[in-house]
Design a protein around this motif. Structure first.
Motif, short mmCIF file in Angstrom:
data_model
loop_
_atom_site.label_atom_id
_atom_site.label_comp_id
_atom_site.label_asym_id
_atom_site.label_seq_id
_atom_site.Cartn_x
_atom_site.Cartn_y
_atom_site.Cartn_z
N ALA A 1 -4.66 -0.50 -3.26
CA ALA A 1 -4.31 0.06 -1.95
C ALA A 1 -5.55 0.55 -1.21
CB ALA A 1 -3.31 1.19 -2.11
N HIS B 1 -4.79 -0.87 7.89
CA HIS B 1 -4.93 -0.16 6.62
C HIS B 1 -4.67 1.34 6.78
CE1 HIS B 1 -7.49 0.95 2.90
NE2 HIS B 1 -6.33 0.47 2.50
N ASP C 1 0.82 -1.22 0.00
CA ASP C 1 0.00 0.00 0.00
C ASP C 1 0.85 1.27 0.00
OD1 ASP C 1 -2.21 -1.63 0.08
OD2 ASP C 1 -2.62 -1.32 2.21
#
Length: 555
Positions: free
Chosen positions: A250, A267, A128
């Motif tokens: 992502a 995340h 990401d």
């Protein structure tokens, strides 16, 4: 055993079994190996009409070298909630490579309260951060390319505000001149690098509600100004579409597990002192649809992380937190009470009492947002019963409970009491969340509201150029945005050495930045850098790959 040894010894479930616990079918997981996966965008969209669970914020006192264990407590609390029969899910940020190789280490929890796979989460994970870095630098390249090929937007090269990023602490890149070497390399101009976690693209990814919103926000990034001083947006140079493509994967939250095989979403990862310090809205909202209790954290102490969580993330995403936990350690309170790190193992109840004013200030601040709060005492073996009792007595005077937690050593079993208390607090319905200031308050007054109301400053001063820029931002239509104050994490003031609960200090704003796509205005105070440097002895010196292929030195 070290954190990495404990994590390596964990009995992990295949990631599809973790998904099954949440009702996520195998077809809706995008696996990255056997122990981590992304949740598909189509599945996230299908959750929209489900009811929300209860949102619990874990924050902390101001960090010290003694350690507080905020992420460890966040993970442990979810394990504890699941142990007592509650459906709970943890939402935390992804670690940056900068602090991992610098001084802070990783950010996956510690001891027997971790998310795993620890090595992957602390290193490249699912890529990401690399995608965010690429999207950010694509925009930078397209700006310079646009100028090189005729500059149809009439960009003033002296007023290009978009810098480049890299996910590493590298002070040599803070300020530089680019495009040297002749005409074919473009037009030389002063520029520099920030760390990826300070990128507006990172903030946008973490605040966007879906892929369409992501592209709209990317297009709204102000990259600089024309010669007539009007703003130039990323959409003006047609970069927003390609940036969104780079961020497609992502944007999907990452599913992993705790050491006790409970689901975790990891995340996004904006810094809390130079950005808003919270995991993604997409992950948090998905978690609220998938569990009855969602435990999340905000970076550093509550003066930074919790304030921005409430005033920026909750405001923008329409979130209503049900309860908050403030993490403290006896050791850190003693440091706030004036004790040197070398003397922390010795009992000193008086120092605990002196340092507890820092804890008290954070509790008072959280109550200003209408959120009920409880204190978690993260246990260290050097703590004495008398010191713990002093913290609990101090908390009682504030009208809150302070619960001793042993999750680092015992996992979920060591934090069951806190889990019971937090669940009851969240279920009570007494939360009445409100941001600290309204949208229509002028930007400078918003800065003052935080500085005076949360930091307890007596006044705010602003450089003339910064004041002019604030007025310009309001004239451009951005006056309703919240403010994101970049400040040292170590103190309520802008002086990192001022521990405890300083009052009547001054906050000086030396620079302001418009993050129009993310939706906030950054006010930079003190000597905060958007590109940190490595310490004299960086952690990277001790990280290596063994002959058996295992990593050592991560912490």
């Amino acid at each position: 055993m070290s954190d990495i040894e404990i994590a390596r010894a964990a009995s992990k479930l295949p990631i599809h079994e973790i998904g099954t616990k949440l009702g996520i079918g195998y077809e809706n997981l995008v696996p990255y190996g056997h122990d981590k996966a992304k949740i598909s965008a189509s599945f996230l969209a299908s959750l929209r009409d489900r009811p929300d669970g209860r949102l619990i914020l874990v924050t902390a006192i101001n960090p010290t070298p003694a350690g507080e264990g905020k992420t460890t407590t966040t993970v442990g609390l979810v394990d504890g909630l699941n142990r007592i029969g509650r459906r709970a899910l943890v939402c935390v940020r992804e670690p940056s490579l900068g602090p991992c190789f610098g001084i802070k280490g990783g950010a996956a929890g510690g001891g027997h309260a971790q998310v795993v796979p620890m090595e992957d989460i602390n290193l490249h994970f699912t890529g990401d951060f690399h995608a965010i870095t690429s999207a950010h630098n694509l925009l930078a390249a397209m700006i310079d390319n646009h100028i090189y090929w005729g500059n149809d937007e009439d960009i003033d090269t002296r007023r290009v505000t978009w810098r480049r990023v890299v996910d590493m602490n590298d002070r040599a890149l803070r300020q530089m001149v680019g495009a040297l070497g002749g005409a074919r390399n473009g037009f030389p101009r002063e520029t520099g690098f920030d760390i990826t976690v300070a990128s507006e693209v990172m903030a946008i990814l973490c605040l966007a509600s879906d892929p369409a919103d992501l592209e709209t926000r990317l297009g709204g990034i102000v990259v600089g100004y024309r010669r007539d001083k009007s703003p130039v947006f990323a959409r003006d140079i047609k970069a927003d579409g390609a940036m969104a493509v780079l961020l497609k994967d992502a944007m999907q939250p990452n599913l992993v597990q705790t050491l006790e095989n409970n689901p975790a979403l990891v995340h996004g990862g904006p810094f809390a002192n130079i950005a808003h310090g919270c995991n993604s809205v997409v992950a948090t909202k998905a978690a609220l649809k998938l569990a009855d209790y969602v435990v999340t954290e905000a970076g550093f102490g509550a003066d930074l992380g919790a304030e921005k969580f409430f005033n920026i993330k909750c405001r923008k995403a329409g979130l209503k937190p049900a309860a908050a936990v403030v993490v403290a350690t006896v050791r850190a309170l003693k440091m706030n009470g004036g004790i040197a790190k070398s003397d922390l193992a010795q009992e000193n109840v008086a120092a605990v009492v002196r340092g507890a004013v820092n804890l008290g200030r954070h509790v008072e601040n959280i109550r200003k947002f209408g959120v009920p709060v409880i204190v978690a005492i993260n246990h260290f073996t050097s703590d004495t019963p008398q010191e713990v009792a002093a913290v609990q007595a101090f908390a009682k005077e504030l009208g809150v409970e302070a619960i001793l937690c042993r999750h680092w050593a015992e996992g979920g079993a060591g934090i069951e009491e806190l889990a019971q208390k937090v669940a009851a607090l969240a279920d009570s319905g007494i939360a009445d969340f409100q941001p600290l200031y309204p949208d229509d308050m002028p930007l400078l007054e918003k800065i003052e509201a935080v500085a005076k109301g949360i930091y307890r400053a007596s006044m705010v001063t602003v450089d003339r150029t910064a004041a002019e820029q604030l007025a310009q931002f309001e004239a451009m239509g951005y006056g309703a945005l919240p403010v994101c104050i970049a400040k040292t994490q170590y103190s309520f003031s802008t002086d990192p050495a001022a521990l405890g609960a300083p009052e009547n200090h001054k906050v000086h704003v030396r620079e302001v930045r418009l993050s129009a796509g993310a939706g906030f205005v950054v006010a930079v105070t003190g000597d905060i850098m958007t590109m940190p440097g490595l310490p004299r002895v960086p952690a990277a010196e001790s990280i290596r790959l063994r002959q058996d292929g295992m990593i050592e030195g991560l912490f």
